[in-house]
Every structure is written in structure tokens, then in C-alpha cells.
Design an enzyme around this catalytic site. Structure first.
Site, short mmCIF file in Angstrom:
data_model
loop_
_atom_site.label_atom_id
_atom_site.label_comp_id
_atom_site.label_asym_id
_atom_site.label_seq_id
_atom_site.Cartn_x
_atom_site.Cartn_y
_atom_site.Cartn_z
N CYS A 67 -18.59 1.30 -19.35
CA CYS A 67 -19.88 1.16 -18.65
C CYS A 67 -20.65 -0.08 -19.11
O CYS A 67 -21.44 -0.64 -18.34
CB CYS A 67 -20.72 2.41 -18.87
SG CYS A 67 -19.91 3.94 -18.32
N TYR B 72 -5.98 6.90 4.00
CA TYR B 72 -6.18 5.83 3.02
C TYR B 72 -5.49 4.54 3.45
O TYR B 72 -6.11 3.47 3.51
CB TYR B 72 -5.68 6.22 1.61
CG TYR B 72 -5.51 4.98 0.77
CD1 TYR B 72 -6.63 4.35 0.23
CD2 TYR B 72 -4.28 4.36 0.63
CE1 TYR B 72 -6.52 3.16 -0.46
CE2 TYR B 72 -4.15 3.18 -0.06
CZ TYR B 72 -5.27 2.58 -0.61
OH TYR B 72 -5.15 1.40 -1.27
N ASP C 61 -9.49 6.09 -2.09
CA ASP C 61 -8.35 6.52 -2.89
C ASP C 61 -8.90 7.21 -4.14
O ASP C 61 -10.09 7.49 -4.22
CB ASP C 61 -7.47 5.32 -3.26
CG ASP C 61 -8.14 4.44 -4.29
OD1 ASP C 61 -9.39 4.41 -4.33
OD2 ASP C 61 -7.44 3.81 -5.09
N GLU D 213 0.82 -1.21 0.00
CA GLU D 213 0.00 0.00 0.00
C GLU D 213 0.86 1.26 0.00
O GLU D 213 0.51 2.24 -0.66
CB GLU D 213 -0.95 0.01 1.20
CG GLU D 213 -2.07 -1.03 1.11
CD GLU D 213 -2.95 -0.87 -0.12
OE1 GLU D 213 -2.97 0.23 -0.72
OE2 GLU D 213 -3.63 -1.84 -0.50
N CYS E 264 -25.81 3.41 -11.61
CA CYS E 264 -24.91 4.54 -11.80
C CYS E 264 -25.65 5.76 -12.35
O CYS E 264 -26.14 5.76 -13.48
CB CYS E 264 -23.77 4.17 -12.74
SG CYS E 264 -22.56 5.50 -12.97
#
Length: 344
Positions: free
Chosen positions: A200, A123, A141, A40, A209
Site C-alpha cells: 500500500c 473476461y 478478473d 488472454e 482506498c
DNA sequence: CAGCCGTGGAT
DNA sequence: TATCCAAGGCT
């Protein structure tokens, strides 16, 4: 909401060196917090492709946080060379040593405990808590910001929209498999809900969405425009001694390329100075490099046969001088300088 | 809180 | 070539 995403993740999760396989996951095996933390930190503002080999080298060389804590500073900085944002490497060592000295070599399991460690912000603390310990921490993030902005059609520009996006993300974080969920949203943002041309058509969240429904997915998140980068010019001096030794100096702990080795310069970086020794300097060429906030043009001066004692820095024996241990801009400088050494 | 802090790949 | 961008943190 999280169900459709986790189903997608179970099928398409990308394989990465720091992830445990589906079989182990199903058996209840958690990832090693040390490896989660290391990955990370490396992934902060850095692509997966760039991190992979660095992660392997670090874990091969330092398999545990105790091993890393015992490493010499220069060894860790050299291994980090080329990855950028060198404050991460300095804080990495501070954090490893704090975990060993203050926590018995075991990473805290809570977001609050993690947040207190150097180099671990909101984060990274949430990511470690969720991924390594399956705590229902909300991970936000750049990917999550983009996914939330589109899912809820948030038109407020970043960074002003950040608090709203965090709240929206918190509202979606599930109690079931929060670690997998966190990685799933980030994978979604990295592979489908991309900054331009989001796919999409194959998105598991296309139905709910809002941006997709309004046909504005590709335009979100909006961002306040950033200032243009200025151009800075400067000079660096590369001195080679008759025995082949090269003059380097360790840069100050703070600031640009902090803690990394480099060739002495004339103040382009805010530091001061003229030539590091009274030599026979000639111009070898020009190095160009772009940092986060400025373009740099460096005149590379060389003295292939330096003999005076240096006013700054120290000569490093040629076998001990490895260009790969330098930050990228200094590697560019070396390439130009050494090119003239070859036929001088 | 806005500026600082790297690098390489994609467009 | 120029710009954008990537699993941010620190001051």
C-alpha cells in the site's frame, strides 16, 4: 481516478511478449487481436511466468489465426502440453477455425461478437475489446475483483460479491485509454495490490482506498472456504514393445485431460478398464499428482517387453513418442516407468 | 449455480 | 508438507 493509475502504468508497465511498446502505443499502433486473444486464453488461471514461453512457441509456429486454424489437432495439443486446463486448447482451435470460417479470418471487434466464440467468456471478451480495439469494456478478473474489494472495502465474500465488484469496476472504467487502463488495474493487482502483504505504501490508489483507511486491505477480498481435496488411487500401465514403441491412448474429448495422450488406466479418472494387454506386468513405482479438485496416487505398472496386440490405445514408435507432449501427470508416470526400463 | 478442469511457484 | 493462488469458461 484512472489518471493516477495510468501515470503509474506508463512508468512501470511490465514488458510482455504480447504487449506493444510505449513508442508504438504513442504512435497509435494497436496490438494484433490474434496475439491478444492467444495471450488472454493462455493467461486464464495461469501465471505470466508460465505463459511466456508457450506464447512464443505458439506465435513462432502459427503467426496468424489462419495458420493456427489449419493446424492438426494433435500438434496443437502437443504444443499446449504442460500448460493445463486442456479444454482451453480444444476451444482455441474451435475458435480459430470459427474466426476463419465465419469471420474471414478477422476477430470480431465487439464484446458481443467475441463472446459468441468458443473459449471466450466475459473476461476474455472484454479484455480483447479493450486491449486490441480500445473499446471501453469493463475487464474483471481476479486482480480487478481484489482491487475493487479493497478500494471500496467490500466485505461480502466471493463469489457472492462478484456482481457488486463488477458494478464497481464498470463505474471506474474510463473512456480514455480503456485498454491501457484494463492492463493497468491487472498489473496493479499482480504487483502491488497482491493477495498477501499488499504494498500500500507505493500504491497509486492508496489515497482513495477504503480498505487501506480501515487497515483491512490484506483481509480482503473475503472468500467462502472451499472443500478439502479427496485422495484418489489408481493404476496405469506402461507397455514397451521390443522395437521400443510405447503404448498410448488418446483420452476422450471431454473430462479430465480431455483430448490429450496418456497411458491406459484402471478408472481412477472415471474411465474404465484393466490392463491394455496381457503382458508380464510388474510394479515400477508410485506417481503422485494433485489436480484442481483431488489428490492422485497412481501405481505405475510396466511391461518392458510387451508382445500382444493392445486392447486399447496404439503403440507409438519410439522416435515419435515425445514425453514433452504428455500432460504433466503422464510425464511423471513416464519418468518412473522409463527409470526401470533403463536397467532391465 | 456449483462442480469440474492443471500446473508450478510462493508461503 | 499442506495450502493457496494465478489475466476463467463451460455445463
Amino acid at each position: 481516478m484512472s489518471g493516477s493509475l495510468l501515470a503509474w502504468y506508463d512508468r512501470y508497465a511490465r514488458v510482455m511478449p504480447w504487449r506493444v511498446g510505449p513508442a508504438d502505443r504513442a504512435a497509435g499502433i494497436r496490438p494484433d487481436p490474434y496475439r491478444v486473444w492467444l495471450s488472454e486464453v493462455m493467461l486464464q488461471q495461469t501465471t505470466v511466468a508460465a505463459v511466456r514461453d508457450y506464447f512464443r512457441r505458439f506465435t513462432d509456429r502459427w503467426p496468424t489465426v489462419t495458420d493456427l486454424a489449419a493446424a492438426a489437432d494433435a500438434e496443437v495439443m502437443a504444443e499446449w502440453a504442460g500448460l493445463g486446463y486442456y479444454a482451453r486448447a480444444r476451444n482455441l482451435l474451435k475458435c480459430a477455425r470459427a474466426v476463419v470460417a465465419d469471420h474471414g479470418g478477422v476477430f470480431p471487434a465487439t464484446r458481443e461478437g467475441l463472446l459468441a466464440l468458443p473459449g471466450i467468456g466475459p473476461y476474455t471478451a472484454a479484455a480483447i475489446a479493450a486491449i486490441a480495439h480500445d473499446e471501453p469494456a469493463t475487464v474483471v478478473d481476479g486482480n480487478v475483483e481484489r482491487v475493487m474489494a479493497r478500494l471500496h472495502a467490500v466485505e461480502t465474500p466471493l463469489p457472492a460479491a462478484k456482481p457488486e465488484l463488477v458494478a464497481l469496476a464498470a463505474g471506474l472504467t474510463p473512456a480514455d485509454r480503456p485498454g491501457d487502463y484494463a492492463q493497468a488495474v491487472m498489473d496493479l493487482g499482480a504487483t502491488i495490490c497482491t493477495p498477501r502483504n499488499p504494498a500500500c505504501g507505493i500504491c497509486p490508489w492508496s489515497a482513495p482506498c477504503a480498505a487501506r483507511a480501515r487497515g483491512i486491505a490484506a483481509q480482503l477480498p473475503r472468500k467462502t472456504p472451499k472443500a478439502a481435496k479427496p485422495v484418489r488411487e489408481g493404476t496405469v500401465w506402461v507397455a514397451r514393445r521390443a522395437d521400443g514403441a510405447i503404448l498410448l491412448e488418446t483420452r476422450p474429448e471431454r473430462g479430465l485431460l480431455g483430448g490429450m495422450p496418456g497411458f491406459p488406466g484402471d478408472g481412477w479418472d472415471g474411465a474404465g478398464g484393466g490392463p491394455p494387454l496381457a503382458g508380464d506386468w510388474r510394479l515400477a513405482g508410485e506417481a503422485r499428482h494433485t489436480f484442481t479438485h483431488f489428490h492422485l496416487i497412481l501405481s505405475v505398472m510396466v511391461d518392458p517387453d510387451a508382445s500382444d496386440a493392445p486392447l486399447r490405445g496404439a503403440f507409438v514408435a519410439r522416435p515419435a513418442f515425445r514425453p514433452a507432449d504428455l500432460p504433466t501427470v503422464m510425464r511423471k508416470v513416464w519418468d518412473i516407468a522409463s527409470g526401470t526400463f533403463g536397467h532391465s
